[in-house]
Write a protein that holds these residues in place. Structure first.
Motif, PDB file in Angstrom:
ATOM      1  N   GLU A  13       0.847  -1.184   0.000  1.00  0.00           N
ATOM      2  CA  GLU A  13       0.000   0.000   0.000  1.00  0.00           C
ATOM      3  C   GLU A  13       0.888   1.242   0.000  1.00  0.00           C
ATOM      4  O   GLU A  13       1.851   1.334   0.752  1.00  0.00           O
ATOM      5  CB  GLU A  13      -0.914   0.012   1.221  1.00  0.00           C
ATOM      6  N   ILE A  14       0.547   2.181  -0.870  1.00  0.00           N
ATOM      7  CA  ILE A  14       1.299   3.425  -1.001  1.00  0.00           C
ATOM      8  C   ILE A  14       0.384   4.559  -0.543  1.00  0.00           C
ATOM      9  O   ILE A  14      -0.609   4.880  -1.209  1.00  0.00           O
ATOM     10  CB  ILE A  14       1.770   3.650  -2.461  1.00  0.00           C
ATOM     11  N   ASP A  15       0.708   5.156   0.582  1.00  0.00           N
ATOM     12  CA  ASP A  15      -0.141   6.197   1.161  1.00  0.00           C
ATOM     13  C   ASP A  15      -0.424   7.329   0.182  1.00  0.00           C
ATOM     14  O   ASP A  15      -1.568   7.769   0.050  1.00  0.00           O
ATOM     15  CB  ASP A  15       0.484   6.763   2.440  1.00  0.00           C
ATOM     16  N   TYR A  16       0.606   7.814  -0.505  1.00  0.00           N
ATOM     17  CA  TYR A  16       0.451   8.938  -1.426  1.00  0.00           C
ATOM     18  C   TYR A  16      -0.592   8.643  -2.505  1.00  0.00           C
ATOM     19  O   TYR A  16      -1.336   9.530  -2.919  1.00  0.00           O
ATOM     20  CB  TYR A  16       1.807   9.276  -2.068  1.00  0.00           C
ATOM     21  N   TYR A  20      -2.711   0.355  -3.645  1.00  0.00           N
ATOM     22  CA  TYR A  20      -1.532  -0.510  -3.692  1.00  0.00           C
ATOM     23  C   TYR A  20      -0.823  -0.367  -5.032  1.00  0.00           C
ATOM     24  O   TYR A  20      -1.443  -0.011  -6.037  1.00  0.00           O
ATOM     25  CB  TYR A  20      -1.944  -1.985  -3.521  1.00  0.00           C
ATOM     26  N   VAL A  21       0.472  -0.660  -5.024  1.00  0.00           N
ATOM     27  CA  VAL A  21       1.199  -0.895  -6.260  1.00  0.00           C
ATOM     28  C   VAL A  21       1.531  -2.377  -6.250  1.00  0.00           C
ATOM     29  O   VAL A  21       1.834  -2.945  -5.194  1.00  0.00           O
ATOM     30  CB  VAL A  21       2.484  -0.044  -6.383  1.00  0.00           C
ATOM     31  N   GLN A  22       1.425  -3.007  -7.396  1.00  0.00           N
ATOM     32  CA  GLN A  22       1.679  -4.448  -7.493  1.00  0.00           C
ATOM     33  C   GLN A  22       2.595  -4.721  -8.671  1.00  0.00           C
ATOM     34  O   GLN A  22       2.360  -4.239  -9.778  1.00  0.00           O
ATOM     35  CB  GLN A  22       0.354  -5.177  -7.691  1.00  0.00           C
ATOM     36  N   PHE A  23       3.669  -5.475  -8.399  1.00  0.00           N
ATOM     37  CA  PHE A  23       4.608  -5.880  -9.436  1.00  0.00           C
ATOM     38  C   PHE A  23       4.513  -7.387  -9.629  1.00  0.00           C
ATOM     39  O   PHE A  23       4.564  -8.137  -8.659  1.00  0.00           O
ATOM     40  CB  PHE A  23       6.054  -5.526  -9.054  1.00  0.00           C
ATOM     41  N   GLY A  24       4.396  -7.808 -10.879  1.00  0.00           N
ATOM     42  CA  GLY A  24       4.483  -9.216 -11.219  1.00  0.00           C
ATOM     43  C   GLY A  24       5.878  -9.467 -11.766  1.00  0.00           C
ATOM     44  O   GLY A  24       6.345  -8.731 -12.631  1.00  0.00           O
ATOM     45  N   VAL A  25       6.547 -10.490 -11.236  1.00  0.00           N
ATOM     46  CA  VAL A  25       7.946 -10.737 -11.584  1.00  0.00           C
ATOM     47  C   VAL A  25       8.121 -12.187 -12.026  1.00  0.00           C
ATOM     48  O   VAL A  25       7.568 -13.106 -11.404  1.00  0.00           O
ATOM     49  CB  VAL A  25       8.869 -10.435 -10.379  1.00  0.00           C
ATOM     50  N   ALA A  26       8.887 -12.386 -13.091  1.00  0.00           N
ATOM     51  CA  ALA A  26       9.241 -13.728 -13.566  1.00  0.00           C
ATOM     52  C   ALA A  26      10.703 -13.695 -13.993  1.00  0.00           C
ATOM     53  O   ALA A  26      11.128 -12.759 -14.677  1.00  0.00           O
ATOM     54  CB  ALA A  26       8.363 -14.140 -14.742  1.00  0.00           C
ATOM     55  N   SER A  27      11.455 -14.673 -13.548  1.00  0.00           N
ATOM     56  CA  SER A  27      12.885 -14.770 -13.883  1.00  0.00           C
ATOM     57  C   SER A  27      13.642 -13.476 -13.597  1.00  0.00           C
ATOM     58  O   SER A  27      14.506 -13.061 -14.362  1.00  0.00           O
ATOM     59  CB  SER A  27      13.061 -15.156 -15.351  1.00  0.00           C
ATOM     60  N   GLY A  28      13.272 -12.803 -12.515  1.00  0.00           N
ATOM     61  CA  GLY A  28      13.960 -11.581 -12.125  1.00  0.00           C
ATOM     62  C   GLY A  28      13.595 -10.352 -12.933  1.00  0.00           C
ATOM     63  O   GLY A  28      14.166  -9.296 -12.740  1.00  0.00           O
ATOM     64  N   ARG A  29      12.622 -10.480 -13.843  1.00  0.00           N
ATOM     65  CA  ARG A  29      12.183  -9.343 -14.668  1.00  0.00           C
ATOM     66  C   ARG A  29      10.754  -8.968 -14.295  1.00  0.00           C
ATOM     67  O   ARG A  29       9.907  -9.849 -14.129  1.00  0.00           O
ATOM     68  CB  ARG A  29      12.219  -9.699 -16.150  1.00  0.00           C
ATOM     69  N   PHE A  53      10.003   2.338  -5.055  1.00  0.00           N
ATOM     70  CA  PHE A  53       8.788   3.010  -5.512  1.00  0.00           C
ATOM     71  C   PHE A  53       8.181   3.837  -4.380  1.00  0.00           C
ATOM     72  O   PHE A  53       7.706   4.957  -4.605  1.00  0.00           O
ATOM     73  CB  PHE A  53       7.772   2.002  -6.057  1.00  0.00           C
ATOM     74  N   GLU A  54       8.214   3.303  -3.184  1.00  0.00           N
ATOM     75  CA  GLU A  54       7.669   4.036  -2.035  1.00  0.00           C
ATOM     76  C   GLU A  54       8.480   5.322  -1.790  1.00  0.00           C
ATOM     77  O   GLU A  54       7.907   6.392  -1.559  1.00  0.00           O
ATOM     78  CB  GLU A  54       7.662   3.150  -0.796  1.00  0.00           C
TER      79      GLU A  54
END
Length: 156
Positions: A13-16, A20-29, A53-54
């Motif tokens: 969760e990003i107060d500003y 929420y911000v959500q990142f999907g990651v596969a193989s480090g990317r 990002f925060e």
């Protein structure tokens, strides 16, 4: 474990942003970025990029995220546009025509090339990492409220 070896869903969760911000990651990317109102139950909130990002949203660091490894799975023409857009840094802004001109093989005077740029922006799977909020007259894949908040943060 090093972030380069990670795979999964990471969210915080990003107060500003009041979401929420959500990142999907596969193989480090990073392969997806979204801004849900709630985080998935299986998402972890421990990930270096979430910290960065925060800090960006808190105004602590002027990030362009150009060093983040991404995996773009979009058509070739759109990928060229999005890869070019990653060169637009924090606090900088371009127009759709300028972005078309900056992108190899595209012509800002060709209507189909301008359409390609606009489609790439609208379908951007990695907003913020591919900063479509820095294109002043183009569509954005960000939720409108988030787009405006990021523009405000960067004085765009």
């Amino acid at each position: 474990m090093d972030d380069a070896d990670t795979a999964g869903i990471y969210a915080r969760e990003i107060d500003y942003l009041e979401r929420y911000v959500q990142f999907g990651v596969a193989s480090g990317r990073v392969i997806s970025v979204s801004f849900p109102e709630t985080a998935p139950e299986d998402a972890s909130d421990t990930y270096d990029l979430l910290d960065r990002f925060e800090r960006y949203c808190e105004g602590i660091s002027e990030e362009d995220f150009a060093d983040v490894e991404v995996g773009l799975t979009v058509p070739t023409g759109e990928r060229k546009v999005l890869e070019t857009l990653r060169q637009v840094g924090y606090g900088e802004q371009v127009s759709v025509a300028q972005l078309a001109n900056m992108t190899p093989t595209l012509d800002p005077d060709d209507e189909q090339d301008v359409i390609t740029v606009r489609e790439a922006l609208a379908e951007n799977p990695l907003p913020v990492l591919v900063p479509d909020h820095r294109v002043r007259d183009g569509p954005s894949a960000l939720p409108p409220q988030v787009e405006q908040q990021l523009r405000s943060l960067e004085d765009l």
